[in-house]
Design a protein around this motif. Structure first.
Motif, mmCIF file in Angstrom:
data_model
loop_
_atom_site.group_PDB
_atom_site.id
_atom_site.type_symbol
_atom_site.label_atom_id
_atom_site.label_comp_id
_atom_site.label_asym_id
_atom_site.label_seq_id
_atom_site.Cartn_x
_atom_site.Cartn_y
_atom_site.Cartn_z
ATOM 1 N N LEU A 1 -0.310 -25.106 53.598
ATOM 2 C CA LEU A 1 0.423 -26.348 53.333
ATOM 3 C C LEU A 1 1.939 -26.198 53.484
ATOM 4 N N PRO A 2 2.545 -25.140 52.950
ATOM 5 C CA PRO A 2 4.010 -25.027 53.091
ATOM 6 C C PRO A 2 4.464 -25.071 54.550
ATOM 7 N N ALA A 3 3.770 -24.337 55.417
ATOM 8 C CA ALA A 3 4.167 -24.300 56.823
ATOM 9 C C ALA A 3 3.949 -25.644 57.499
ATOM 10 N N GLU B 1 13.873 -33.794 47.936
ATOM 11 C CA GLU B 1 14.005 -32.739 46.932
ATOM 12 C C GLU B 1 12.669 -32.045 46.710
ATOM 13 N N ARG B 2 11.608 -32.839 46.735
ATOM 14 C CA ARG B 2 10.253 -32.303 46.561
ATOM 15 C C ARG B 2 9.274 -33.083 47.439
ATOM 16 N N VAL C 1 -10.052 -34.438 44.991
ATOM 17 C CA VAL C 1 -8.705 -34.722 45.480
ATOM 18 C C VAL C 1 -7.728 -33.746 44.836
ATOM 19 N N GLY C 2 -7.039 -32.987 45.661
ATOM 20 C CA GLY C 2 -6.096 -32.002 45.150
ATOM 21 C C GLY C 2 -4.657 -32.441 45.348
ATOM 22 N N VAL C 3 -3.794 -32.078 44.402
ATOM 23 C CA VAL C 3 -2.372 -32.418 44.465
ATOM 24 C C VAL C 3 -1.555 -31.123 44.446
ATOM 25 N N THR C 4 -0.618 -31.020 45.373
ATOM 26 C CA THR C 4 0.265 -29.854 45.452
ATOM 27 C C THR C 4 1.705 -30.339 45.494
ATOM 28 N N LEU C 5 2.567 -29.697 44.710
ATOM 29 C CA LEU C 5 3.980 -30.056 44.673
ATOM 30 C C LEU C 5 4.785 -28.932 45.303
ATOM 31 N N LEU C 6 5.580 -29.278 46.316
ATOM 32 C CA LEU C 6 6.373 -28.277 47.030
ATOM 33 C C LEU C 6 7.864 -28.544 46.850
ATOM 34 N N ASN D 1 12.890 -24.666 49.827
ATOM 35 C CA ASN D 1 12.228 -23.464 50.345
ATOM 36 C C ASN D 1 10.738 -23.649 50.604
ATOM 37 N N TYR D 2 10.220 -24.835 50.279
ATOM 38 C CA TYR D 2 8.807 -25.190 50.504
ATOM 39 C C TYR D 2 7.836 -24.304 49.720
ATOM 40 N N GLU D 3 8.311 -23.748 48.633
ATOM 41 C CA GLU D 3 7.421 -22.980 47.770
ATOM 42 C C GLU D 3 6.700 -23.926 46.807
ATOM 43 N N THR D 4 5.503 -23.516 46.403
ATOM 44 C CA THR D 4 4.701 -24.337 45.505
ATOM 45 C C THR D 4 5.308 -24.335 44.106
ATOM 46 N N ILE D 5 5.435 -25.524 43.538
ATOM 47 C CA ILE D 5 5.899 -25.669 42.156
ATOM 48 C C ILE D 5 4.665 -25.727 41.275
ATOM 49 N N SER D 6 4.509 -24.740 40.439
ATOM 50 C CA SER D 6 3.278 -24.591 39.656
ATOM 51 C C SER D 6 3.145 -25.656 38.580
ATOM 52 N N ARG D 7 1.947 -26.165 38.458
ATOM 53 C CA ARG D 7 1.583 -27.083 37.379
ATOM 54 C C ARG D 7 0.236 -26.609 36.818
ATOM 55 N N PRO D 8 0.236 -25.488 36.084
ATOM 56 C CA PRO D 8 -1.021 -24.851 35.653
ATOM 57 C C PRO D 8 -1.886 -25.705 34.735
ATOM 58 N N PHE D 9 -1.279 -26.628 34.019
ATOM 59 C CA PHE D 9 -2.072 -27.419 33.066
ATOM 60 C C PHE D 9 -2.347 -28.838 33.563
ATOM 61 N N ALA D 10 -2.076 -29.072 34.825
ATOM 62 C CA ALA D 10 -2.320 -30.399 35.381
ATOM 63 C C ALA D 10 -3.806 -30.737 35.339
#
Length: 278
Positions: free
Chosen positions: A143-145, A157-158, A199-204, A208-217
């Motif tokens: 996904l980042p690439a 910003e995100r 359905v999955g959600v990813t926040l970048l 730097n396009y790194e994944t912003i963690s949301r462990p308790f989502a």
């Protein structure tokens, strides 16, 4: 004769008065020309006004919405053995899963003008869904690439990326692919059917396009589902409504409505954890 002379004088006065009100070197037949010119000039202004919302999309971007669900509906049927498994995916053009994602995000952010939908070329997420190798992942297919490649000038910003994923039926090794319906059981007697929406959600990070963690989502939703004593009315599907053959899915208004409601519910349960500010 006196009357004729008077009429001539009056006509001359009117002519002088009309000449004073008209631009020099302009005769009567050309009087309609300025009106046409005004009408033609007004049209571009109206078009410019219509384009104003698009211009707003080019302003500062706090969050870019990228939905890659696609109009795809999976139909899966499971028996007691692997040989009784039937799986297919049907194109459901016009069901608007990606439009639904954008609508739910905008509703959750209060129609914030700094939240923008990001468009991308068709097939951009094909490497993500069908990677060349599942054992040695290629970073270029992640996904980042992919998001980096489709947002060269977005400057958000995100980025909030919504994708399908394969989920497991609880208590089994059966995998459900994305969004669709499945039926499981023995023959046509001991059988149950359900809708599903993985359905999955990813926040970048937009820099730097790194994944912003949301462990308790979505943790609360998962706990609630685990403690549920009855079947989820959003997913429960009467066996008679299970689409057979799968090609009948696109024209099934009931499936379209219920699947849309399920996807919206899944998003509404998950999005708040991703939209909150750190």
């Amino acid at each position: 004769m006196f009357r004729s002379f008077t009429a001539v004088i009056l006509l001359s006065c009117f002519a002088v008065d009309g000449w004073a009100q008209s631009p020099p070197t302009t005769n009567t037949p050309a009087a309609s020309t300025p009106a046409k010119a005004v009408t033609k000039k007004a049209a571009p202004k109206a078009k410019a006004a219509a384009k104003q919302p698009v211009a707003a999309e080019t302003g500062p971007c706090r969050l870019g919405i990228i939905s890659a669900l696609g109009d795809r509906f999976a139909v899966q049927k499971f028996g007691l053995t692997i040989f009784e498994t039937e799986e297919s995916a049907v194109a459901v053009e016009g069901w608007g899963f990606d439009d639904l994602v954008v609508a739910r995000v905008r509703a959750a952010t209060g129609t914030d003008p700094a939240v923008r939908r990001i468009t991308y070329p068709k097939g951009a997420f094909e490497p993500f869904y069908n990677p060349t190798s599942r054992f040695l992942p290629d970073p270029r297919e992640g996904l980042p690439a992919i998001v980096r490649s489709i947002t060269p000038a977005a400057n958000c910003e995100r980025y909030l990326v919504v994708t399908r994923f394969k989920g497991q039926v609880p208590g089994t090794n059966l995998m459900l692919d994305g969004i669709g319906a499945y039926s499981r059981g023995l023959g046509s007697v001991i059988r149950h059917s359900h809708l599903f929406a993985n359905v999955g959600v990813t926040l970048l990070d937009g820099g730097n396009y790194e994944t912003i963690s949301r462990p308790f989502a979505g943790l609360g939703t998962r706990l609630a589902d685990g403690l549920r004593l009855t079947e989820d009315p959003l997913t429960k599907l009467d066996n008679s409504l299970f689409p057979e053959p799968a090609t009948a899915v696109p024209g099934n208004a009931m499936l379209r409505e219920r699947t849309g409601a399920l996807v919206a519910a899944r998003l509404d349960q998950t999005l708040p954890d991703y939209l909150k500010n750190d």
